[in-house]
Enzyme design. Sequence first.
Site, PDB file in Angstrom:
ATOM      1  N   ASP A   6       3.436   9.690  -0.491  1.00  7.34           N
ATOM      2  CA  ASP A   6       2.211   8.781  -0.184  1.00  7.34           C
ATOM      3  C   ASP A   6       1.929   7.679  -1.059  1.00  7.34           C
ATOM      4  O   ASP A   6       2.259   8.144  -2.455  1.00  7.34           O
ATOM      5  CB  ASP A   6       0.981   9.739   0.110  1.00  7.34           C
TER       6      ASP A   6
ATOM      7  N   HIS B 158       0.945  -1.227  -0.239  1.00  9.95           N
ATOM      8  CA  HIS B 158       0.084   0.039   0.086  1.00  9.95           C
ATOM      9  C   HIS B 158       0.959   1.245   0.038  1.00  9.95           C
ATOM     10  O   HIS B 158       0.339   2.208  -0.301  1.00  9.95           O
ATOM     11  CB  HIS B 158      -1.006  -0.010   1.254  1.00  9.95           C
TER      12      HIS B 158
END
Length: 482
Positions: free
Chosen positions: A375, A166
């Site tokens: 991110d 992720h």
Amino acid sequence: MSDSTASSFVVVANRLPVDRITTPGSDGDTWRRSPGGLVTALHPVLQAEAGTWIGWAGGEGPAPSPFTLDGMRLSPVPLDADELRNYYEGFSNATLWPLYHDAVEQPAFHRHWWKSYEQVNARFAERAAAEAAPNALVWVQDYQLQLVPAMLRRLRPDLRIGFFLHIPFPPTELFMQLPRRLDILRGLLGADVVGFQSPGAAQNFLRLTRQLLGLKPRAHIVEAEDGRPVRAESYPISIDTASVEQIAASDVVANRAKELRAELGDPKTIILGVDRLDYTKGIEQRLKAFRELLSNGELSVPDTVMVQVATPSRERIEHYRALRRTVEREVGRINGDFGRVGIPAVHYLHQSYSREELAALYLIADVMTVTPLRDGMNLVAKEYVASRLNNDGALVLSEFAGAAADLKQAFQVNPHDLDALKSVLVAAVRSPLDEQRRRMRAMRRYLRGHDVKHWARGFLTALGAPETATAYDSDNIRETST
Ligand code: ADP
Ligand code: G6P
């Protein structure tokens, strides 16, 4: 595990979708939704598949027995106090997390953390081996469990094993710093499909298999040391767009939004940030930009106010404690300099909220700021867009969020460049309605076609039907900072 509970679809993640809350003095447990994008994304997927979710229930000590929630079987894995410190706070969140996020904070390496990481990964692998039916699909998630694919394959060669990361996967010069880099690569190569958030991340991984293990990746496939083809590719994650839209459209949320706007003094412009209180999220840079804009008069209170939700996260780790001190000091400074009695310039909320409350915040945000330094994806940006049912509002989005590749019409910015951040913020605040609508409509359309079901289908199709290697020139693998 008896056959009656064995599952043909198993998710293995460090966290369960709910955290156990034990209140001293009260008997019985209460459960609360776990923080973070992984849980947001996987919850609807696993619910639809009616599978088993293996994960930690939060806290230390013995785990509760398996139980059912929303049609999913949850199988809690225990962590003791040492494992919490060494596996979770140590190797996962003080070594891997900063290293994989461009080393925006200095990663720490300690040998006893590694031992604990191995030990806990083995526990998750054993639990998955026990929960999975013959020939089941097992989908392992994220950086905390990178050794599980290979460990599980040794225990259960009949399974199809997927892994999804992720967070970003770092460029080779950063990955090379990891003392146990070979074990991590071999752990991941135990999967049939290794999924990443971006093509650059998949390329970094494939390149490392060549550099460190002498393998020969071709296109998206690399033959592992045991001769199995392993697919490494990008599958950008998303949100349950329809459900976010539905919540945003509810009367409860619309009424709450009205209330919130009034409580904030009905300002002309509300700027919102919603982040876990994490040093990758660029909260300090955003506050600094806001302060300078108030200071030079380009923005002013009470016309403009900022709301910053900073979700409590990993609170015992020193980098996180230091960040909290810095952010709270900066909020205090801005409010001291620019607030008025009853009207702070920054409303700072260090709390968890329901999906409805967050949706109400998204509805009142004229400008949403998502400015991470790095991110993997950032689902908050996608939730904001999906919630803007009138197609108005402006999203300021860091180029360094995976979401920037999907939300191309956002006001994109390099958050390391403070002047750029200031001018993009002002441009977003002043953007005309027709421009906002043009941008927002395009992004909303994209999210309808690329929701979390689309993501899961893409990954699971690859896992169910792997392709063989195709002709490929390995020198074409570019190294990318993801
Ligand atoms: P990360 O996974 O790094 O936390 P994401 O933006 O991808 O970042 O995902 C964060 C998820 O957590 C989103 O689904 C968001 O709605 C949720 N969230 C963020 N802050 C809060 C909060 N204060 N209370 C409840 N949920 C939150
Ligand atoms: C990110 C990570 C997840 C993690 C979440 C919350 O989304 O990718 O794996 O679960 O942050 O962090 P925490 O440490 O509280 O689980």
